[in-house]
Design an enzyme around this catalytic site. Structure first.
Site, short mmCIF file in Angstrom:
data_model
loop_
_atom_site.label_atom_id
_atom_site.label_comp_id
_atom_site.label_asym_id
_atom_site.label_seq_id
_atom_site.Cartn_x
_atom_site.Cartn_y
_atom_site.Cartn_z
N CYS A 69 -0.57 2.97 -10.83
CA CYS A 69 -1.48 2.09 -10.08
C CYS A 69 -2.96 2.36 -10.31
O CYS A 69 -3.67 1.48 -10.79
CB CYS A 69 -1.16 2.17 -8.59
SG CYS A 69 0.47 1.50 -8.22
N PHE A 95 0.82 -1.22 0.00
CA PHE A 95 0.00 0.00 0.00
C PHE A 95 0.85 1.27 0.00
O PHE A 95 0.32 2.36 0.17
CB PHE A 95 -0.93 0.01 1.22
CG PHE A 95 -1.90 -1.14 1.22
CD1 PHE A 95 -3.08 -1.06 0.48
CD2 PHE A 95 -1.63 -2.31 1.92
CE1 PHE A 95 -3.96 -2.13 0.46
CE2 PHE A 95 -2.52 -3.38 1.90
CZ PHE A 95 -3.68 -3.29 1.17
N1 NAD Z 1 4.47 1.83 -7.81
C1 NAD Z 1 3.65 1.84 -6.76
O1 NAD Z 1 3.42 2.87 -6.13
C2 NAD Z 1 2.96 0.57 -6.32
C3 NAD Z 1 2.30 0.54 -5.07
C4 NAD Z 1 1.70 -0.64 -4.67
C5 NAD Z 1 1.71 -1.75 -5.50
N2 NAD Z 1 2.32 -1.69 -6.72
C6 NAD Z 1 2.36 -2.91 -7.54
O2 NAD Z 1 3.64 -3.51 -7.40
C7 NAD Z 1 4.05 -4.14 -8.64
C8 NAD Z 1 5.38 -3.56 -9.08
O3 NAD Z 1 5.20 -2.17 -9.35
P1 NAD Z 1 6.44 -1.19 -9.57
O4 NAD Z 1 5.88 0.17 -9.71
O5 NAD Z 1 7.48 -1.46 -8.55
O6 NAD Z 1 6.97 -1.72 -11.00
P2 NAD Z 1 8.29 -1.32 -11.79
O7 NAD Z 1 7.96 -1.41 -13.22
O8 NAD Z 1 8.83 -0.03 -11.23
O9 NAD Z 1 9.35 -2.46 -11.40
C9 NAD Z 1 9.26 -3.78 -11.81
C10 NAD Z 1 10.67 -4.38 -11.86
O10 NAD Z 1 10.57 -5.78 -12.10
C11 NAD Z 1 11.65 -6.16 -12.96
N3 NAD Z 1 11.37 -7.45 -13.55
C12 NAD Z 1 10.52 -7.77 -14.56
N4 NAD Z 1 10.53 -9.10 -14.76
C13 NAD Z 1 11.39 -9.64 -13.88
C14 NAD Z 1 11.83 -10.96 -13.59
N5 NAD Z 1 11.37 -12.01 -14.26
N6 NAD Z 1 12.73 -11.13 -12.60
C15 NAD Z 1 13.21 -10.10 -11.91
N7 NAD Z 1 12.83 -8.82 -12.13
C16 NAD Z 1 11.95 -8.60 -13.10
C17 NAD Z 1 11.75 -4.99 -13.91
O11 NAD Z 1 13.01 -4.97 -14.58
C18 NAD Z 1 11.54 -3.80 -12.96
O12 NAD Z 1 12.76 -3.36 -12.43
C19 NAD Z 1 2.89 -3.90 -9.60
O13 NAD Z 1 2.01 -4.99 -9.55
C20 NAD Z 1 2.20 -2.67 -9.02
O14 NAD Z 1 0.84 -2.61 -9.36
C21 NAD Z 1 2.97 -0.56 -7.13
#
Ligand code: NAD
Length: 433
Positions: free
Chosen positions: A258, A147
């Site tokens: 998000c 969150f």
């Molecule tokens: N950004 C936010 O504020 C937020 C808040 C809560 C939940 N979320 C959720 O969390 C998840 C991640 O969001 P984010 O914003 O951190 O995404 P992001 O795109 O910033 O980061 C994702 C990372 O995963 C890596 N990746 C992809 N495939 C991979 C693999 N097979 N092995 C290892 N690494 C791999 C990518 O290279 C990237 O660095 C999503 O589901 C999002 O909805 C995001």
């Protein structure tokens, strides 16, 4: 797994309480950067923790999954879940990772989905694991939605309002309690539940917040028609405990990585379950309209003719204190202004490089907020960074060609704008002319 906005904050904050954390990412360039002590994202407060935990040997980075999970008791999946073509969450990263992990498992580990995933994903992850894991190897699949808010992510992780954990595995429950205990010492709850409820909790939270935003944006639009002031209405209702003061600001639509995708994904999974979630469809429709409101105001002012006009834009990131520009209202505003024949000079404290990577030289990028104003016909305020709140209006007057401001974030007091002699058009308030 995954060192984006969620993964890197999670990993660093878990190391901060003494855990050993190995961050695994498939992006070799990113991993190299982090190994060299450089942060790939901007997030307030992260840098200090990042350096401290690297220096003390608790935080390391690799592209090699087997190396990453060899010693792990708990494996967090913080992988992307972008919208697929039909709006449903694309689970290919999460399920792909589950398969890869399963093949490497030799002893009991807890696989935790931190990514935002639709109801039923824990079952899908378990099915993939069963398919690929050696027989007899034990594991638990846990849902633990995140969150945190970008911009205050470290604070949110270190002192969460609550931690939600979805599991029916007793061993996993104990491990998760132990892991999160240092973060909830003030008594905020770790709410344990079943996996499905936990998965839905995250979508319900984001969709509720998006609903609040769209609701206030509609109130703002009505305010403009009836001559009321949305900021007054906000104060009037926010004082009611049942409503609360937060998340009641009208603006130019929600963005970020998000809300747009999560509202869409919840609507889609409702549809797949033969449920017509009427409110969500309206929330999305209102947001699409609201993203256009600022440019509409600009077009009205110039009687539809923006050809040859030059605009200064303050703010590119989808919100302050982040460099994240995913689904940022600024992008849709830029697209609309360029399509109408205008030119743009933009400034953002952290978001410029990310916009440059997408838009290149389609717009100009200013070195500071004042440089963006040079010879501009008007100023558009798009993101409510603190530095934009109390500008030097004398300097603004000198640089702008005309004293015209379109404010998508209601930063300035109307009386102040009257005193300064501006044409000032904001959201849900009277136009100052
Ligand atoms: N950004 C936010 O504020 C937020 C808040 C809560 C939940 N979320 C959720 O969390 C998840 C991640 O969001 P984010 O914003 O951190 O995404 P992001 O795109 O910033 O980061 C994702 C990372 O995963 C890596 N990746 C992809 N495939 C991979 C693999 N097979 N092995 C290892 N690494 C791999 C990518 O290279 C990237 O660095 C999503 O589901 C999002 O909805 C995001």
């Amino acid at each position: 797994m995954g060192t984006g906005y969620v993964g890197l904050v999670t990993g660093t904050c878990l190391a901060e309480t003494g855990n050993n954390v190995v961050c695994v990412d498939i992006n070799a360039q990113k991993v190299e950067m982090m190994k060299n002590g450089k942060l790939p994202i901007y997030e307030p407060g992260l840098e200090q923790l990042f350096h401290r935990n690297i220096a003390q040997g608790r935080l390391t980075f690799t592209t090699d999954l087997s190396e990453g999970i060899a010693e792990a008791k708990i494996i967090f999946l913080a992988l992307p879940t972008p919208p697929g073509g039909d709006g449903a969450a694309d689970l290919s990263y999460v399920l792909g990772a589950a398969g890869d992990i399963a093949k490497l498992l030799t002893d009991y580990k807890v696989i935790v989905t931190k990514s935002t995933v639709p109801v039923g994903t824990a079952d899908k992850v378990t099915a993939v694991m069963q398919q690929h894991a050696a027989s007899g190897v034990e594991y638990a699949v846990v849902s633990n939605p995140e969150f945190l808010r970008e911009g205050v992510a470290v604070e949110d992780f270190m002192k969460p309002d609550r931690v939600v954990v979805g599991t029916t595995d007793e061993r996993a429950r104990k491990l998760m309690s132990e892991l999160y205990a240092p973060y909830v010492r003030q008594g905020n709850p770790i709410v344990f539940m079943d996996e499905r409820s936990s998965e839905l909790t995250k979508y319900a939270a984001n969709s509720f917040l998006a609903t609040k935003i769209s609701f206030m944006n509609e109130i703002a639009n009505l305010c403009e028609l009836v001559g009321a002031d949305v900021d007054m209405v906000r104060r009037g209702i926010g004082a009611d405990d049942r409503i609360g003061r937060r998340f009641l600001f009208a603006g130019i639509g929600y963005g970020g990585s998000c809300f747009p995708k999560d509202v869409q994904a919840l609507a889609k999974s409702s549809e797949e379950n033969q449920y017509d979630f009427k409110i969500l469809n309206s929330v999305m429709a209102v947001n699409d309209i609201q993203k256009k409101v600022l440019v509409q105001k600009v077009k009205q002012y110039y009687k539809g003719d923006l050809a040859g006009k030059h605009f200064a834009l303050w703010g590119l990131a989808f919100k302050p204190e982040t460099d994240d520009i995913r689904e940022a209202p600024a992008l849709s505003i830029i697209e609309d202004l360029l399509a109408a024949g205008a030119t743009i000079s933009a400034f953002d404290p952290e978001g410029i490089n990310n916009v440059k990577a997408i838009l290149g030289d389609k717009i100009a990028y200013a070195k500071d907020q004042y440089a963006a104003l040079q010879d501009a016909d008007a100023l558009l305020i798009v993101t409510e960074w603190s530095v934009f709140r109390t500008p030097d209006f004398d300097r603004v007057d000198q640089l702008l060609k005309a004293k015209v401001i379109f404010d998508g974030r209601n930063l300035y007091d109307l009386d102040k704008m009257i005193d300064c002699g501006y044409y000032y058009n904001s959201i849900g308030r009277k136009i100052v002319e």
